[in-house]
Design an enzyme around this catalytic site. Structure first.
Site, short mmCIF file in Angstrom:
data_model
loop_
_atom_site.label_atom_id
_atom_site.label_comp_id
_atom_site.label_asym_id
_atom_site.label_seq_id
_atom_site.Cartn_x
_atom_site.Cartn_y
_atom_site.Cartn_z
N ILE A 107 0.84 -1.21 0.00
CA ILE A 107 0.00 0.00 0.00
C ILE A 107 0.87 1.25 0.00
O ILE A 107 0.58 2.24 -0.69
CB ILE A 107 -0.97 -0.01 1.20
CG1 ILE A 107 -1.86 -1.26 1.15
CG2 ILE A 107 -1.81 1.26 1.21
CD1 ILE A 107 -2.68 -1.50 2.41
N ALA A 147 -2.96 3.05 9.01
CA ALA A 147 -2.38 1.74 9.39
C ALA A 147 -3.24 1.09 10.46
O ALA A 147 -4.23 0.40 10.17
CB ALA A 147 -0.95 1.95 9.85
N ARG A 148 -2.88 1.31 11.70
CA ARG A 148 -3.65 0.84 12.85
C ARG A 148 -3.51 1.90 13.95
O ARG A 148 -2.45 2.52 14.09
CB ARG A 148 -3.11 -0.50 13.38
CG ARG A 148 -3.43 -1.70 12.50
CD ARG A 148 -4.91 -2.08 12.60
NE ARG A 148 -5.26 -3.28 11.85
CZ ARG A 148 -5.75 -3.29 10.61
NH1 ARG A 148 -5.93 -2.15 9.97
NH2 ARG A 148 -6.07 -4.42 10.02
N GLU A 186 -11.18 1.46 18.72
CA GLU A 186 -12.33 1.59 17.79
C GLU A 186 -13.52 0.78 18.29
O GLU A 186 -13.33 -0.30 18.84
CB GLU A 186 -11.91 1.09 16.41
CG GLU A 186 -10.81 1.95 15.80
CD GLU A 186 -10.26 1.36 14.51
OE1 GLU A 186 -10.80 0.36 14.01
OE2 GLU A 186 -9.27 1.91 14.02
N HIS A 246 -12.43 4.01 10.00
CA HIS A 246 -11.74 2.79 9.51
C HIS A 246 -12.43 2.27 8.24
O HIS A 246 -12.98 1.17 8.23
CB HIS A 246 -11.72 1.70 10.60
CG HIS A 246 -10.68 0.65 10.34
ND1 HIS A 246 -10.03 -0.03 11.34
CD2 HIS A 246 -10.18 0.14 9.17
CE1 HIS A 246 -9.18 -0.90 10.81
NE2 HIS A 246 -9.25 -0.81 9.48
P1 NAP Z 1 2.98 -4.88 3.57
O1 NAP Z 1 3.09 -4.97 2.08
O2 NAP Z 1 3.40 -6.04 4.39
O3 NAP Z 1 3.79 -3.59 4.03
C1 NAP Z 1 4.03 -3.30 5.37
C2 NAP Z 1 5.22 -2.35 5.45
O4 NAP Z 1 5.42 -2.02 6.81
C3 NAP Z 1 6.49 -2.94 4.91
O5 NAP Z 1 7.13 -2.00 4.10
C4 NAP Z 1 7.32 -3.21 6.14
O6 NAP Z 1 8.67 -3.01 5.81
C5 NAP Z 1 6.81 -2.17 7.12
N1 NAP Z 1 6.95 -2.60 8.53
C6 NAP Z 1 6.56 -3.78 9.07
N2 NAP Z 1 6.88 -3.81 10.38
C7 NAP Z 1 7.48 -2.64 10.64
C8 NAP Z 1 8.04 -2.08 11.83
N3 NAP Z 1 8.04 -2.76 12.99
N4 NAP Z 1 8.59 -0.85 11.74
C9 NAP Z 1 8.60 -0.17 10.57
N5 NAP Z 1 8.07 -0.65 9.42
C10 NAP Z 1 7.52 -1.86 9.46
O7 NAP Z 1 1.48 -4.58 4.01
P2 NAP Z 1 0.35 -3.74 3.23
O8 NAP Z 1 -0.45 -4.66 2.42
O9 NAP Z 1 0.98 -2.56 2.59
O10 NAP Z 1 -0.55 -3.30 4.50
C11 NAP Z 1 0.01 -2.53 5.54
C12 NAP Z 1 -0.95 -2.35 6.69
O11 NAP Z 1 -1.94 -1.39 6.35
C13 NAP Z 1 -1.79 -3.56 7.13
O12 NAP Z 1 -1.04 -4.47 7.91
C14 NAP Z 1 -2.90 -2.90 7.94
O13 NAP Z 1 -2.50 -2.72 9.28
C15 NAP Z 1 -3.03 -1.52 7.27
N6 NAP Z 1 -4.29 -1.42 6.53
C16 NAP Z 1 -5.25 -0.55 6.97
C17 NAP Z 1 -6.46 -0.44 6.28
C18 NAP Z 1 -7.53 0.50 6.72
O14 NAP Z 1 -8.70 0.21 6.52
N7 NAP Z 1 -7.19 1.65 7.29
C19 NAP Z 1 -6.68 -1.22 5.14
C20 NAP Z 1 -5.69 -2.08 4.72
C21 NAP Z 1 -4.48 -2.17 5.41
P3 NAP Z 1 9.86 -3.77 6.56
O15 NAP Z 1 9.46 -5.21 6.59
O16 NAP Z 1 11.05 -3.46 5.74
O17 NAP Z 1 9.89 -3.13 7.89
C1 8YV Z 2 -10.84 -3.55 6.87
C2 8YV Z 2 -8.28 -3.48 7.16
O1 8YV Z 2 -11.27 -2.61 7.80
O2 8YV Z 2 -7.42 -4.90 5.49
C3 8YV Z 2 -7.26 -4.40 6.60
O3 8YV Z 2 -6.25 -4.62 7.29
O4 8YV Z 2 -8.11 -2.91 8.18
C4 8YV Z 2 -9.49 -3.17 6.38
O5 8YV Z 2 -9.38 -3.39 5.05
C5 8YV Z 2 -11.16 -4.88 7.38
O6 8YV Z 2 -10.28 -5.89 7.07
C6 8YV Z 2 -12.57 -5.27 6.96
O7 8YV Z 2 -12.88 -6.46 7.47
#
Ligand code: NAP
Ligand code: 8YV
Length: 322
Positions: free
Chosen positions: A160, A236-237, A266, A284
């Protein structure tokens, strides 16, 4: 052909699933909808038969629940984040965990950009200004802040994060990042810590996983480094930010503003945060469009179907990959 209802594997849901996930789930499985929460006695009777658990990125799947499910074979999460699943407990029981990476990158990146623009250009305030008749009675709104061409720092340049960088480039923004490891193949400068990155940018976007590794990574020191012209965006979270430190920073002008889609507790959002005028708050919802939630549901279902057909899982979480 659909199996007779009695032969279908039993699945426990741990969140309110959308109809477009629940309907095909019920065609393929015997589904107990949040029975552990709604009817503990009935749950105790069926628990030994439950072979799968499914929920979303915010769903709790603790060790205590898995211990009630001796026949458990798979946890399928409809979300990319799985920080509320006790993956270590699942691995001990040889239960794989799956999630839905990739299919939501565009959507979450879009909301990150929307929050950046909203907070810098004060879009929600401008909307209220017109609705409340203030344009006519008081004239033009005070000037806002330019986003195009500003400096963006991304904490967590994964799937992302890269989609956010791609969009930000179209706004003429410079891009830098931090993470646990420097990615030499990427064209962006790496900073060794969130604090160092914060000191070098105008917008700091958080898009790491939640959980212990990132808990309160964004603290008072990082916010001070971001400074009075800096904006924090969290998609993120909630656990990644020290929320009390953030509230104080916003109240005292330590940073300029924040765009927040996620919160520590939340769906409760502290009144102090809701009272502030330099924040834009969303519930969220970064992946919450019809198109993207359908894609996430399809992938979560596919993992269950593949597993119970004896085929390889589509998207196990990294800890469960061979
Ligand atoms: P991803 O491809 O695994 O990317 C996560 C990134 O975070 C990587 O670049 C990783 O790099 C870094 N990271 C992991 N642990 C870390 C740490 N302790 N300190 C610093 N950097 C760290 O995951 P993604 O698919 O992009 O998703 C990322 C996150 O977005 C999800 O896990 C979720 O929490 C959040 N999210 C939120 C929503 C929402 O609704 N708001 C929706 C989807 C996802 P390194 O391994 O090099 O550290
Ligand atoms: C959703 C998310 O809120 O993918 C994640 O990590 O936080 C969001 O996309 C959730 O998963 C919906 O169930």
């Amino acid at each position: 052909m659909t199996a007779p209802a009695t032969d279908r594997p039993a699945i426990l849901t741990v969140m309110n699933l959308p109809p477009f996930y629940l309907a095909p789930l019920k065609q393929n499985f015997t589904v107990y909808e949040r029975l552990h929460q709604t009817d503990p006695e009935a749950f105790a009777r069926v628990a030994p038969t439950i072979r799968g658990v499914t929920g979303g990125g915010e769903s709790q799947v603790p060790r205590a629940l898995m211990e009630r499910l001796p026949a458990l074979e798979l946890v399928s999460i409809m979300g990319v984040g799985y920080d509320k699943v006790d993956v270590a407990a699942a691995i001990e029981r040889k239960v794989p965990v799956t999630h839905t990476p990739g299919v939501l990158d565009d959507e979450v990146a879009d909301l990150a950009i929307a929050l950046m623009l909203s907070v810098a250009r004060r879009v929600p305030q401008a909307d209220r200004y017109v609705r409340d008749g203030l344009w006519a009675s008081q004239g033009n709104m005070p000037f806002a802040r330019k986003m195009s061409g500003a400096r963006l720092g991304i904490v967590g340049l994964g799937r992302i994060g890269k989609a956010i960088a791609h969009r930000a480039a179209a706004f003429g923004m410079s891009i830098a990042y931090t993470g646990r490891t420097e990615r030499k193949e990427l064209p962006y400068p790496f900073y060794p810590s969130a604090k160092a990155l914060a000191a070098a940018v105008d917008f700091l976007v958080l898009i790491t996983p939640g959980g212990e590794g990132t808990r309160k990574m964004i603290n008072r020191e990082v916010l001070e480094a971001l400074g009075p012209r800096g904006y924090l965006i969290n998609v993120a979270r909630g656990t990644v930010v020290d929320e009390q430190a953030l509230i104080q920073a916003l109240q005292n002008g330590v940073i300029a503003g924040a765009g927040l889609d996620v919160f520590e507790n939340e769906p409760q959002v502290p009144q102090a945060l809701r009272d502030l005028h330099n924040v834009v708050l969303t519930p969220h919802m970064a992946s919450a469009t019809h198109e993207t939630r359908q894609a996430m549901a399809d992938l979560a279902l596919a993992n269950l179907v593949e597993h119970f057909a004896g085929r390889p899982l589509k998207t196990p979480v990294p800890e469960c990959q061979a």
